[in-house]
Design a protein around this motif. Structure first.
Motif, PDB file in Angstrom:
ATOM      1  N   MET A  34      80.617 -56.918 -44.190  1.00 19.73           N
ATOM      2  CA  MET A  34      81.112 -58.260 -44.488  1.00 19.73           C
ATOM      3  C   MET A  34      80.634 -59.187 -43.390  1.00 19.73           C
ATOM      4  O   MET A  34      80.581 -58.786 -42.218  1.00 19.73           O
ATOM      5  CB  MET A  34      82.633 -58.246 -44.553  1.00 19.73           C
ATOM      6  N   THR A  50      77.873 -60.202 -38.630  1.00 26.61           N
ATOM      7  CA  THR A  50      78.338 -59.241 -39.628  1.00 26.61           C
ATOM      8  C   THR A  50      79.107 -58.116 -38.957  1.00 26.61           C
ATOM      9  O   THR A  50      78.934 -57.854 -37.755  1.00 26.61           O
ATOM     10  CB  THR A  50      77.176 -58.605 -40.416  1.00 26.61           C
ATOM     11  N   ILE A  69      83.249 -63.276 -34.960  1.00 28.83           N
ATOM     12  CA  ILE A  69      83.636 -62.867 -36.304  1.00 28.83           C
ATOM     13  C   ILE A  69      84.859 -61.968 -36.216  1.00 28.83           C
ATOM     14  O   ILE A  69      84.993 -61.166 -35.277  1.00 28.83           O
ATOM     15  CB  ILE A  69      82.471 -62.149 -37.030  1.00 28.83           C
ATOM     16  N   SER A  70      85.758 -62.135 -37.166  1.00 29.76           N
ATOM     17  CA  SER A  70      86.939 -61.280 -37.214  1.00 29.76           C
ATOM     18  C   SER A  70      87.350 -61.102 -38.669  1.00 29.76           C
ATOM     19  O   SER A  70      86.878 -61.811 -39.554  1.00 29.76           O
ATOM     20  CB  SER A  70      88.081 -61.889 -36.392  1.00 29.76           C
ATOM     21  N   ARG A  71      88.247 -60.181 -38.913  1.00 32.16           N
ATOM     22  CA  ARG A  71      88.687 -59.895 -40.267  1.00 32.16           C
ATOM     23  C   ARG A  71      90.124 -59.439 -40.242  1.00 32.16           C
ATOM     24  O   ARG A  71      90.660 -59.078 -39.183  1.00 32.16           O
ATOM     25  CB  ARG A  71      87.827 -58.802 -40.875  1.00 32.16           C
ATOM     26  N   TYR A  75      90.253 -56.161 -45.200  1.00 34.85           N
ATOM     27  CA  TYR A  75      88.948 -56.714 -45.596  1.00 34.85           C
ATOM     28  C   TYR A  75      89.088 -57.790 -46.674  1.00 34.85           C
ATOM     29  O   TYR A  75      88.122 -58.127 -47.335  1.00 34.85           O
ATOM     30  CB  TYR A  75      88.001 -55.625 -46.112  1.00 34.85           C
ATOM     31  N   VAL A  78      87.773 -62.735 -43.968  1.00 36.87           N
ATOM     32  CA  VAL A  78      86.906 -62.685 -42.796  1.00 36.87           C
ATOM     33  C   VAL A  78      86.800 -64.105 -42.245  1.00 36.87           C
ATOM     34  O   VAL A  78      86.836 -65.082 -42.997  1.00 36.87           O
ATOM     35  CB  VAL A  78      85.514 -62.112 -43.141  1.00 36.87           C
ATOM     36  N   CYS A  95      79.565 -66.776 -46.981  1.00 44.39           N
ATOM     37  CA  CYS A  95      80.224 -65.498 -46.782  1.00 44.39           C
ATOM     38  C   CYS A  95      79.503 -64.452 -47.629  1.00 44.39           C
ATOM     39  O   CYS A  95      79.058 -64.744 -48.756  1.00 44.39           O
ATOM     40  CB  CYS A  95      81.688 -65.612 -47.202  1.00 44.39           C
ATOM     41  N   THR A  97      79.363 -60.093 -48.719  1.00 46.63           N
ATOM     42  CA  THR A  97      79.783 -58.698 -48.639  1.00 46.63           C
ATOM     43  C   THR A  97      78.688 -57.826 -49.241  1.00 46.63           C
ATOM     44  O   THR A  97      77.939 -58.264 -50.115  1.00 46.63           O
ATOM     45  CB  THR A  97      81.096 -58.407 -49.377  1.00 46.63           C
TER      46      THR A  97
END
Length: 116
Positions: A34, A50, A69-71, A75, A78, A95, A97
């Protein structure tokens, strides 16, 4: 299939910050990676940041030390925290995936403009 919706773009002055969000729905359990990509006018789409389910995180050299980046744990979301923004960061941010078969899903994109 995975559906993605981005938010959080806008106009910001050089040196400013923005936080992009991406909400994922659908076949979330199939996600292998992602992340965020961007495309500036007249340029090809490029990877920004990513992460993969094995926790590998990759940043473009141009954003290292400025973007994070974080999530969330599931999932389903993000984020991209962008600090010390520069005019060269101006682009449409997408964005993305990728599932375990290598298939990509894309959001509609959100415009980020860095200008005084």
């Amino acid at each position: 299939q995975v559906q993605l919706v981005e938010s959080g773009g806008g106009l910001v002055q050089p040196g400013g910050s923005l936080r992009l969000s991406c909400a994922a729905s659908g076949s979330i359990a199939s996600i292998y990676a992602m992340g965020w990509y961007r495309q500036a006018p007249g340029k090809q789409r490029e990877m920004v940041a990513t992460f993969r389910i094995d926790r590998t995180i990759t940043y473009a050299d141009s954003v290292k030390g400025r973007f994070t980046i974080s999530r969330d744990r599931t999932y389903s979301r993000v984020y991209l925290q962008m600090n010390s923004l520069k005019p060269d960061d101006t682009a449409v941010y997408y964005c993305n995936t990728r599932d375990k078969s290598g298939s990509d899903a894309w959001g509609q994109g959100t415009q980020v403009t860095v200008s005084s």
